[in-house]
Write a protein that holds these residues in place. Structure first.
Motif, mmCIF file in Angstrom:
data_model
loop_
_atom_site.group_PDB
_atom_site.id
_atom_site.type_symbol
_atom_site.label_atom_id
_atom_site.label_comp_id
_atom_site.label_asym_id
_atom_site.label_seq_id
_atom_site.Cartn_x
_atom_site.Cartn_y
_atom_site.Cartn_z
ATOM 1 N N VAL A 138 14.238 -14.795 19.493
ATOM 2 C CA VAL A 138 13.803 -13.496 20.004
ATOM 3 C C VAL A 138 14.839 -12.453 19.601
ATOM 4 C CG1 VAL A 138 13.380 -12.141 22.103
ATOM 5 C CG2 VAL A 138 12.543 -14.489 21.938
ATOM 6 N N SER A 139 14.355 -11.277 19.182
ATOM 7 C CA SER A 139 15.252 -10.184 18.817
ATOM 8 C C SER A 139 14.593 -8.849 19.137
ATOM 9 C CB SER A 139 15.598 -10.263 17.328
ATOM 10 O OG SER A 139 16.674 -9.403 17.022
ATOM 11 N N ASN A 140 15.414 -7.841 19.254
ATOM 12 C CA ASN A 140 14.924 -6.496 19.577
ATOM 13 C C ASN A 140 14.789 -5.649 18.322
ATOM 14 O OD1 ASN A 140 14.872 -6.421 22.552
ATOM 15 N ND2 ASN A 140 17.032 -6.905 22.313
ATOM 16 N N GLU A 141 13.768 -4.837 18.304
ATOM 17 C CA GLU A 141 13.657 -3.794 17.302
ATOM 18 C C GLU A 141 14.339 -2.578 17.901
ATOM 19 O OE1 GLU A 141 12.649 -3.744 14.229
ATOM 20 O OE2 GLU A 141 11.991 -5.818 14.291
ATOM 21 N N VAL A 142 15.406 -2.180 17.273
ATOM 22 C CA VAL A 142 16.180 -1.053 17.796
ATOM 23 C C VAL A 142 16.458 -0.053 16.698
ATOM 24 C CG1 VAL A 142 17.302 -2.401 19.618
ATOM 25 C CG2 VAL A 142 18.364 -2.260 17.391
ATOM 26 N N LEU A 143 16.705 1.155 17.125
ATOM 27 C CA LEU A 143 17.220 2.193 16.236
ATOM 28 C C LEU A 143 16.292 2.532 15.081
ATOM 29 C CD1 LEU A 143 20.899 0.946 16.154
ATOM 30 C CD2 LEU A 143 19.933 2.667 17.662
ATOM 31 N N ASP A 144 15.114 3.040 15.404
ATOM 32 C CA ASP A 144 14.244 3.563 14.362
ATOM 33 C C ASP A 144 14.958 4.709 13.644
ATOM 34 O OD1 ASP A 144 12.163 1.818 14.840
ATOM 35 O OD2 ASP A 144 11.208 3.121 16.313
ATOM 36 N N GLU A 145 14.359 5.155 12.592
ATOM 37 C CA GLU A 145 14.995 6.175 11.761
ATOM 38 C C GLU A 145 15.287 7.469 12.528
ATOM 39 O OE1 GLU A 145 16.027 5.739 8.601
ATOM 40 O OE2 GLU A 145 15.317 3.685 8.751
ATOM 41 N N TRP A 146 16.527 7.878 12.457
ATOM 42 C CA TRP A 146 16.973 9.169 12.957
ATOM 43 C C TRP A 146 17.747 9.820 11.828
ATOM 44 C CZ3 TRP A 146 15.210 11.152 17.348
ATOM 45 C CH2 TRP A 146 14.699 10.286 18.310
ATOM 46 N N PRO A 147 17.939 11.113 11.889
ATOM 47 C CA PRO A 147 18.618 11.779 10.775
ATOM 48 C C PRO A 147 20.066 11.317 10.564
ATOM 49 C CG PRO A 147 17.749 13.392 12.343
ATOM 50 C CD PRO A 147 17.475 12.045 12.894
ATOM 51 N N HIS A 148 20.783 10.957 11.661
ATOM 52 C CA HIS A 148 22.186 10.616 11.493
ATOM 53 C C HIS A 148 22.662 9.710 12.627
ATOM 54 C CE1 HIS A 148 26.405 11.023 10.541
ATOM 55 N NE2 HIS A 148 26.641 11.375 11.785
ATOM 56 N N TYR A 149 23.435 8.698 12.265
ATOM 57 C CA TYR A 149 24.080 7.834 13.239
ATOM 58 C C TYR A 149 25.584 7.870 12.987
ATOM 59 C CZ TYR A 149 19.509 5.644 14.065
ATOM 60 O OH TYR A 149 18.209 5.408 14.392
ATOM 61 N N ASP A 150 26.363 7.602 14.030
ATOM 62 C CA ASP A 150 27.793 7.460 13.804
ATOM 63 C C ASP A 150 28.043 6.172 13.026
ATOM 64 O OD1 ASP A 150 28.135 5.190 15.615
ATOM 65 O OD2 ASP A 150 27.955 6.635 17.252
ATOM 66 N N GLU A 151 29.251 5.997 12.522
ATOM 67 C CA GLU A 151 29.577 4.866 11.644
ATOM 68 C C GLU A 151 29.288 3.518 12.303
ATOM 69 O OE1 GLU A 151 33.443 2.931 9.369
ATOM 70 O OE2 GLU A 151 33.756 4.455 10.915
ATOM 71 N N ASN A 158 22.262 -1.469 10.180
ATOM 72 C CA ASN A 158 22.154 -2.173 8.898
ATOM 73 C C ASN A 158 22.291 -3.686 9.084
ATOM 74 O OD1 ASN A 158 21.725 0.115 7.307
ATOM 75 N ND2 ASN A 158 23.908 0.473 7.047
ATOM 76 N N ALA A 159 23.216 -4.092 9.937
ATOM 77 C CA ALA A 159 23.445 -5.522 10.163
ATOM 78 C C ALA A 159 22.218 -6.184 10.778
ATOM 79 C CB ALA A 159 24.671 -5.726 11.055
ATOM 80 N N ILE A 160 21.622 -5.555 11.768
ATOM 81 C CA ILE A 160 20.455 -6.174 12.420
ATOM 82 C C ILE A 160 19.257 -6.172 11.469
ATOM 83 C CG2 ILE A 160 19.485 -4.176 13.670
ATOM 84 C CD1 ILE A 160 19.813 -7.762 14.987
ATOM 85 N N GLY A 161 19.091 -5.112 10.711
ATOM 86 C CA GLY A 161 17.980 -5.066 9.751
ATOM 87 C C GLY A 161 18.092 -6.149 8.696
ATOM 88 N N THR A 162 19.281 -6.313 8.132
ATOM 89 C CA THR A 162 19.515 -7.349 7.128
ATOM 90 C C THR A 162 19.318 -8.738 7.719
ATOM 91 O OG1 THR A 162 21.062 -5.924 5.946
ATOM 92 C CG2 THR A 162 21.227 -8.295 5.516
ATOM 93 N N THR A 163 19.842 -8.957 8.929
ATOM 94 C CA THR A 163 19.714 -10.254 9.585
ATOM 95 C C THR A 163 18.257 -10.580 9.869
ATOM 96 O OG1 THR A 163 21.909 -9.942 10.565
ATOM 97 C CG2 THR A 163 20.520 -11.676 11.517
ATOM 98 N N HIS A 164 17.502 -9.601 10.358
ATOM 99 C CA HIS A 164 16.067 -9.820 10.605
ATOM 100 C C HIS A 164 15.364 -10.241 9.319
ATOM 101 C CE1 HIS A 164 15.477 -7.281 14.527
ATOM 102 N NE2 HIS A 164 16.216 -8.357 14.715
ATOM 103 N N GLN A 165 15.629 -9.549 8.227
ATOM 104 C CA GLN A 165 14.973 -9.885 6.963
ATOM 105 C C GLN A 165 15.306 -11.307 6.512
ATOM 106 O OE1 GLN A 165 15.195 -6.914 3.784
ATOM 107 N NE2 GLN A 165 15.758 -5.403 5.355
#
Length: 190
Positions: A138-151, A158-165
Motif C-alpha cells: 500500500v502506498s499514498n499518492e501525494v504531491l500532485d503537480e504544483w508550480p514549485h516545491y522546496d528542495e 521524485n523518490a516516491i514517483g520513481t519507487t512507485h514506477q
C-alpha cells in the motif's frame, strides 16, 4: 517453486487503500495473515490512525510486524505461503529519508543513500515474493503537480514517483483507489 503474487495499491489519503488491501488478502488467505506496519506514532493523529488500522484488523488473526525502516529485517519472520500486507511504502520512505537526522546527516542529504535504500527495497520485495503467497503493498499518492516545491519536498516527490514506477513494473497487479473504488491499471485482481 512458484513465486507469490505482488499487488501494488495506491491512492490519496482516506481513499480506502488499507481496507481494500485487507479485504483482498482475507478473502484469499489460506495461510497466515501478516501485516507489516511502517507507521510510527509520532503525534496524536498518527496514534489514532494506527489504532484505527489495528481495530479494523481485530476480526482476523493478523500477525503484526512493526518495521518502520530496514524492511529486509522482516524476511526471516515470514513463513512459506503467508499473505502479507505492507502498509505503507510512503511512510517507510519518509522514515528512511530522515534516518540519521539525529546525527545531522539524514539519508536524503547523503549522496546515493536513498538510491541504495530503493535497490535494497526491490531486492526485499523479491525475497518476500519467494516466500509469500501474496504480497500487497500500500502506498499514498501525494504531491500532485504544483508550480514549485522546496528542495526537500521535490526530492521526496521524485523518490516516491520513481519507487512507485519500479514497483509497478515488477508487480503482477497495480490498483489505484479513487473514492473507495478500485481502478485496476495492471493485472487481474480477484
Amino acid at each position: 517453486m512458484a513465486q507469490g503474487t505482488v499487488t501494488f495499491i495506491s491512492g490519496g489519503a482516506r481513499s480506502g487503500k488499507s481496507a481494500y488491501a485487507e479485504r483482498l488478502l482475507v478473502a484469499q488467505a489460506t495461510g497466515r495473515l501478516v501485516y507489516i506496519a511502517s507507521g510510527v506514532a509520532f503525534d496524536h493523529e498518527m496514534e489514532e490512525r494506527i489504532a484505527k488500522h489495528q481495530h479494523d484488523r481485530k476480526d482476523h488473526a493478523w500477525l503484526t510486524i512493526e518495521q518502520p525502516v530496514d524492511l529486509h529485517q522482516v524476511v526471516p519472520l515470514l513463513q512459506q505461503g503467508d499473505f502479507v500486507l505492507w502498509d505503507c511504502l510512503t511512510t517507510w520512505l519518509t522514515n528512511e529519508m530522515y534516518k540519521g537526522i539525529e546525527d545531522g546527516a539524514p539519508c536524503w542529504k547523503r549522496p546515493d543513500c536513498l538510491d541504495q535504500k530503493r535497490c535494497e527495497l526491490l531486492h526485499t520485495i523479491e525475497q518476500i515474493r519467494e516466500i509469500a503467497a501474496h504480497l500487497v503493498i500500500v502506498s499514498n499518492e501525494v504531491l500532485d503537480e504544483w508550480p514549485h516545491y522546496d528542495e526537500e519536498t521535490e526530492f521526496y516527490r521524485n523518490a516516491i514517483g520513481t519507487t512507485h514506477q519500479q514497483i509497478v513494473q515488477c508487480a503482477d497487479a497495480a490498483i489505484e483507489m479513487d473514492h473507495g473504488l478500485p481502478v485496476v491499471w495492471k493485472g487481474d485482481v480477484r
